[in-house]
Design a protein around this motif. Structure first.
Motif, short mmCIF file in Angstrom:
data_model
loop_
_atom_site.label_atom_id
_atom_site.label_comp_id
_atom_site.label_asym_id
_atom_site.label_seq_id
_atom_site.Cartn_x
_atom_site.Cartn_y
_atom_site.Cartn_z
N VAL A 11 1.07 -60.66 -27.21
CA VAL A 11 0.26 -59.52 -26.78
C VAL A 11 1.08 -58.55 -25.94
CG1 VAL A 11 -1.79 -58.85 -25.44
CG2 VAL A 11 -1.87 -60.88 -26.88
N SER A 12 2.06 -59.06 -25.23
CA SER A 12 2.86 -58.15 -24.39
C SER A 12 3.63 -57.14 -25.24
CB SER A 12 3.82 -58.94 -23.50
OG SER A 12 4.77 -59.64 -24.27
N LYS B 209 4.09 -51.48 -26.90
CA LYS B 209 4.04 -50.42 -27.92
C LYS B 209 2.98 -49.38 -27.58
CE LYS B 209 5.99 -53.16 -31.62
NZ LYS B 209 5.80 -53.81 -32.89
N LEU B 210 1.84 -49.84 -27.10
CA LEU B 210 0.79 -48.89 -26.69
C LEU B 210 1.27 -48.01 -25.54
CD1 LEU B 210 -2.54 -50.94 -26.80
CD2 LEU B 210 -1.87 -49.07 -28.28
N ASP B 211 1.95 -48.61 -24.58
CA ASP B 211 2.48 -47.83 -23.46
C ASP B 211 3.49 -46.79 -23.95
OD1 ASP B 211 0.96 -49.10 -21.56
OD2 ASP B 211 2.54 -50.51 -20.96
#
Length: 127
Positions: free
Chosen positions: A54-55, A60-62
């Motif tokens: 999940v990290s 990637k979202l950040d």
């Protein structure tokens, strides 16, 4: 008595049928439940694999958020918002004047101007 004996035999026969049928029902339920459990276990394993890291997903979202933030033009956004508000005010004023006008041709002209202002509002973000 023979009536009691017939009743006992009927009861015994009924129990035998119920037990036989119940065994088949229980067996069918157990098999069905095993299939459902197996399917759920497969889905759980797939979900664990898919979301194992999940990290990485959060990183990637950040990264995407930072890129979007860097490309955001606050000045242009402010100008578009101001233009939109001015057109909305103009459309509202023209519509009010059109509604209160006693002269039909003037009312129609003001209505057309209000409609034009509304159409221009939809174009503000696409220029």
């Amino acid at each position: 008595s023979s009536a009691a004996m017939v009743f006992r035999l009927a009861l015994l026969f009924s129990l035998a049928v119920v037990v036989g049928a119940s065994h088949k029902d229980v067996e069918g339920t157990v098999n069905s439940t095993e299939q459902v459990i197996s399917a759920l276990q497969e889905k759980g394993a797939a979900a664990n694999k898919r979301f194992a890291n999940v990290s990485d997903f959060n990183d990637k979202l950040d990264e995407i958020g930072h890129r979007v933030e860097a490309d955001f033009d606050a000045q242009l956004y402010s100008e578009k918002t101001k233009d939109f508000a001015e057109l909305a005010q103009r459309a509202s004023e023209k519509a009010k004047k059109s509604a209160s006008s006693t002269n039909a041709s003037i009312a129609e002209e003001l209505g057309d101007e209000a409609e034009a202002a509304l159409q221009n509002m939809t174009k503000v973000g696409f220029e």
